[in-house]
Design a protein around this motif. Structure first.
Motif, PDB file in Angstrom:
ATOM      1  N   UNK A  93       0.847  -1.199   0.000  1.00  0.00           N
ATOM      2  CA  UNK A  93       0.000   0.000   0.000  1.00  0.00           C
ATOM      3  C   UNK A  93       0.882   1.250   0.000  1.00  0.00           C
ATOM      4  N   UNK A  94       1.958   1.216   0.794  1.00  0.00           N
ATOM      5  CA  UNK A  94       2.892   2.337   0.825  1.00  0.00           C
ATOM      6  C   UNK A  94       3.542   2.588  -0.522  1.00  0.00           C
ATOM      7  N   UNK A  95       3.692   1.529  -1.317  1.00  0.00           N
ATOM      8  CA  UNK A  95       4.304   1.655  -2.636  1.00  0.00           C
ATOM      9  C   UNK A  95       3.287   2.047  -3.701  1.00  0.00           C
ATOM     10  N   UNK A  96       2.033   2.275  -3.290  1.00  0.00           N
ATOM     11  CA  UNK A  96       1.026   2.778  -4.222  1.00  0.00           C
ATOM     12  C   UNK A  96       0.298   1.716  -5.026  1.00  0.00           C
ATOM     13  N   UNK A  97       0.348   0.454  -4.600  1.00  0.00           N
ATOM     14  CA  UNK A  97      -0.279  -0.612  -5.381  1.00  0.00           C
ATOM     15  C   UNK A  97      -1.790  -0.432  -5.478  1.00  0.00           C
ATOM     16  N   UNK A  98      -2.449  -0.022  -4.383  1.00  0.00           N
ATOM     17  CA  UNK A  98      -3.902   0.151  -4.423  1.00  0.00           C
ATOM     18  C   UNK A  98      -4.295   1.256  -5.401  1.00  0.00           C
ATOM     19  N   UNK A  99      -3.521   2.329  -5.441  1.00  0.00           N
ATOM     20  CA  UNK A  99      -3.823   3.419  -6.374  1.00  0.00           C
ATOM     21  C   UNK A  99      -3.701   2.960  -7.824  1.00  0.00           C
ATOM     22  N   UNK A 100      -2.743   2.071  -8.104  1.00  0.00           N
ATOM     23  CA  UNK A 100      -2.502   1.644  -9.480  1.00  0.00           C
ATOM     24  C   UNK A 100      -3.355   0.442  -9.886  1.00  0.00           C
ATOM     25  N   UNK A 101      -3.544  -0.494  -8.950  1.00  0.00           N
ATOM     26  CA  UNK A 101      -4.181  -1.763  -9.301  1.00  0.00           C
ATOM     27  C   UNK A 101      -5.479  -2.023  -8.542  1.00  0.00           C
ATOM     28  N   UNK A 102      -5.824  -1.142  -7.601  1.00  0.00           N
ATOM     29  CA  UNK A 102      -7.017  -1.336  -6.813  1.00  0.00           C
ATOM     30  C   UNK A 102      -6.840  -2.416  -5.762  1.00  0.00           C
ATOM     31  N   UNK A 260       9.453  12.527 -13.519  1.00  0.00           N
ATOM     32  CA  UNK A 260       8.908  12.728 -14.860  1.00  0.00           C
ATOM     33  C   UNK A 260       7.388  12.677 -14.835  1.00  0.00           C
ATOM     34  N   UNK A 261       6.812  12.080 -13.764  1.00  0.00           N
ATOM     35  CA  UNK A 261       5.359  11.998 -13.610  1.00  0.00           C
ATOM     36  C   UNK A 261       5.050  12.106 -12.116  1.00  0.00           C
ATOM     37  N   UNK A 262       4.312  13.133 -11.712  1.00  0.00           N
ATOM     38  CA  UNK A 262       4.071  13.366 -10.287  1.00  0.00           C
ATOM     39  C   UNK A 262       3.210  12.280  -9.650  1.00  0.00           C
ATOM     40  N   UNK A 263       2.564  11.431 -10.458  1.00  0.00           N
ATOM     41  CA  UNK A 263       1.836  10.306  -9.879  1.00  0.00           C
ATOM     42  C   UNK A 263       2.768   9.344  -9.152  1.00  0.00           C
ATOM     43  N   UNK A 264       4.061   9.446  -9.413  1.00  0.00           N
ATOM     44  CA  UNK A 264       5.031   8.546  -8.795  1.00  0.00           C
ATOM     45  C   UNK A 264       5.570   9.065  -7.465  1.00  0.00           C
ATOM     46  N   UNK A 265       4.990  10.131  -6.934  1.00  0.00           N
ATOM     47  CA  UNK A 265       5.514  10.681  -5.687  1.00  0.00           C
ATOM     48  C   UNK A 265       5.467   9.669  -4.548  1.00  0.00           C
TER      49      UNK A 265
END
Length: 492
Positions: A93-102, A260-265
């Motif tokens: 979750x900290x690595x953003x998996x839910x945001x990317x893959x649900x 290069x993409x702020x979604x990767x913050x």
């Protein structure tokens, strides 16, 4: 998980920073939740409720304290160290998996149904995966609002929100202020596009020089470098490439991110924290290691030594294979040839994810192309490796297994399963698998008893230097044997 009320209240009353991120204090009379070290007046016992996560406090109807910023506290060392499903879920979750893959993607990675995963997280943390991801999105959005001049609508989608309305409602609920008011309170000076400056909190003490010395000895041209007290490296993230400069300070690590993409913050921050082991509990580690008379003086002289981890599990695995039975300088030279071989074939010329046009000029301080991903390494010619055929075959087999998705080397991986799969690859033995588990997957309890440098360090400290005897002695260092190994290497 039950929280001990008395222990938590004592930590709050003494403003003990060691517990920041371990639990959160919600005050019913104010509707605010804080980190334990908040400088505000200690609330009365009868008005306090303790939560395991910021998401649970938010779910309970509390908003984040504007004074202590509890949402920006160091991560819980428990979730960073644990190998069970909840610990793995928190790292993903900290690595953003839910945001990317649900939640569906998160559950699939962990091998559970969405319903069962939600039950497990709610039972331990008081909030399910959606609420936990929402809390992280709110923190990411606040950082972007206060440190960039991006438009608020752009920030909403960059932080992972599905709509501007959802973004506005969440920020109002979590911070009791709209995004526009948050920006008014902290006006943003226009700067370089894509550059974000952050302060990454940690639990003191942090022995920064040991981290920088370890990483400096292993830097690769085009991948990373150490300049004085600053560590710089490239990152390959889910939506693009980035570079980061990390400068350890007394209370936090200053980070300058070029995205290069702020979604990767969010994933960039998670990987930087992981690299410097910033969510560790140094007091717990040093208390265990310092109880051994052989290490007491070392721990007292150098408190807060961390385990340098990794931003890319595959990169770390390749480093481990190359480093088998060779010196650190020798491994560095071989790895440099591999990176140059990839660059010669076009890696890094475009988006950093594969060949795209002519190769760039040799890397400089401001030009870091990154470590080639598995797909690129698997296709390199023999001349790019500069090593015996058997070792070359091992790296190609490793790259192919990772590229095919059969081997997971990220922090959310199952540690036992990953080690077992590594050992199935010809040429990878217990030393290499253990090194990968320690640095790539973050296992805090790895001990490489056969390691020559560890045995030399043991001899310096008056410990047994025979592998079997040293392994027996190391049992007293559980569950922090990875940290003991770093200290033995330093002693050597």
């Amino acid at each position: 998980m039950e929280l001990d009320f008395e222990r938590c209240y004592r930590a709050v009353d003494s403003r003990d920073q060691r517990f920041d991120g371990c639990f959160y204090t919600a005050v019913r009379t104010t509707g605010i939740y804080c980190r334990p070290s908040c400088p505000a007046v200690t609330p009365k016992r009868e008005n306090v409720t303790f939560y395991m996560s910021a998401a649970a406090a938010q779910r309970g109807g509390f908003r984040a304290c504007r004074r202590c910023r509890p949402d920006a506290a160091p991560g819980s060392p428990e979730w960073d160290a644990r190998a069970d499903t909840v610990g793995r879920a928190m790292r993903l979750i900290g690595d953003g998996v839910v945001d990317r893959e649900g939640v569906t993607g998160l559950a699939a990675r962990l091998g559970y149904t969405e319903r069962h995963l939600n039950r497990m997280l709610t039972a331990e943390l008081g909030a399910g995966p959606l609420a936990l991801a929402r809390a992280q999105r709110a923190q990411t959005a606040r950082i972007l609002v206060e440190t960039t001049d991006l438009g608020l609508a752009e920030i909403a989608f960059a932080a992972g929100f599905g709509s501007v309305r959802q973004f506005n409602d969440t920020m109002l609920e979590v911070y009791a202020q709209s995004p526009s008011r948050l920006r008014e309170r902290r006006p943003v000076a226009r700067g370089e596009a894509g550059v974000i400056n952050l302060r990454l909190a940690y639990r003191a003490p942090l022995h920064a020089s040991s981290l920088l010395e370890f990483l400096a000895a292993r830097t690769l041209p085009g991948v990373d470098e150490v300049d004085g007290t600053t560590y710089r490296r490239s990152l390959i993230l889910p939506h693009g490439t980035a570079s980061v400069a990390l400068r350890p300070g007394e209370r936090w690590v200053a980070a300058t991110l070029r995205l290069s993409d702020v979604r990767d913050l969010a994933p960039a921050v998670a990987r930087c924290r992981r690299l410097f082991d910033l969510d560790a509990d140094p007091d717990a580690v040093d208390a265990t290691l310092g109880a051994d008379p052989a290490l007491t003086d070392r721990v007292r002289a150098e408190p807060g030594v961390r385990v340098p981890r990794a931003v890319d599990g595959f990169e770390m695995a390749v480093r481990a294979v190359v480093g088998q039975q060779v010196s650190v300088p020798g491994a560095r030279a071989t790895l440099g040839r591999i990176v140059r071989g990839a660059v010669d074939r076009g890696f890094g010329a475009g988006d950093g994810l594969g060949p795209s046009g002519p190769a760039p000029a040799p890397a400089t301080t401001n030009q870091l192309t990154g470590f080639p991903p598995a797909e690129i390494i698997a296709e390199l010619p023999d001349s790019a490796f500069g090593m015996p055929a058997a070792r070359r075959a091992t790296i190609r087999a490793l790259a192919g297994t990772v590229a095919d998705g059969k081997l997971n080397l990220e922090p959310g991986a199952d540690r036992d399963d990953t080690i077992a799969r590594l050992l199935e690859i010809p040429g990878i033995g217990p030393w290499t698998a253990g090194y990968v588990a320690m640095r790539a997957i973050g296992d805090p309890d790895v001990f490489l008893a056969t390691d020559l440098a560890a045995r030399r360090g043991a001899a310096v400290l008056g410990l047994p230097d025979a592998a079997k005897a040293l392994a027996v002695h190391a049992e007293r260092w559980r569950p922090w044997r990875s940290y003991a190994l770093i200290r033995l290497w330093r002693a050597a």
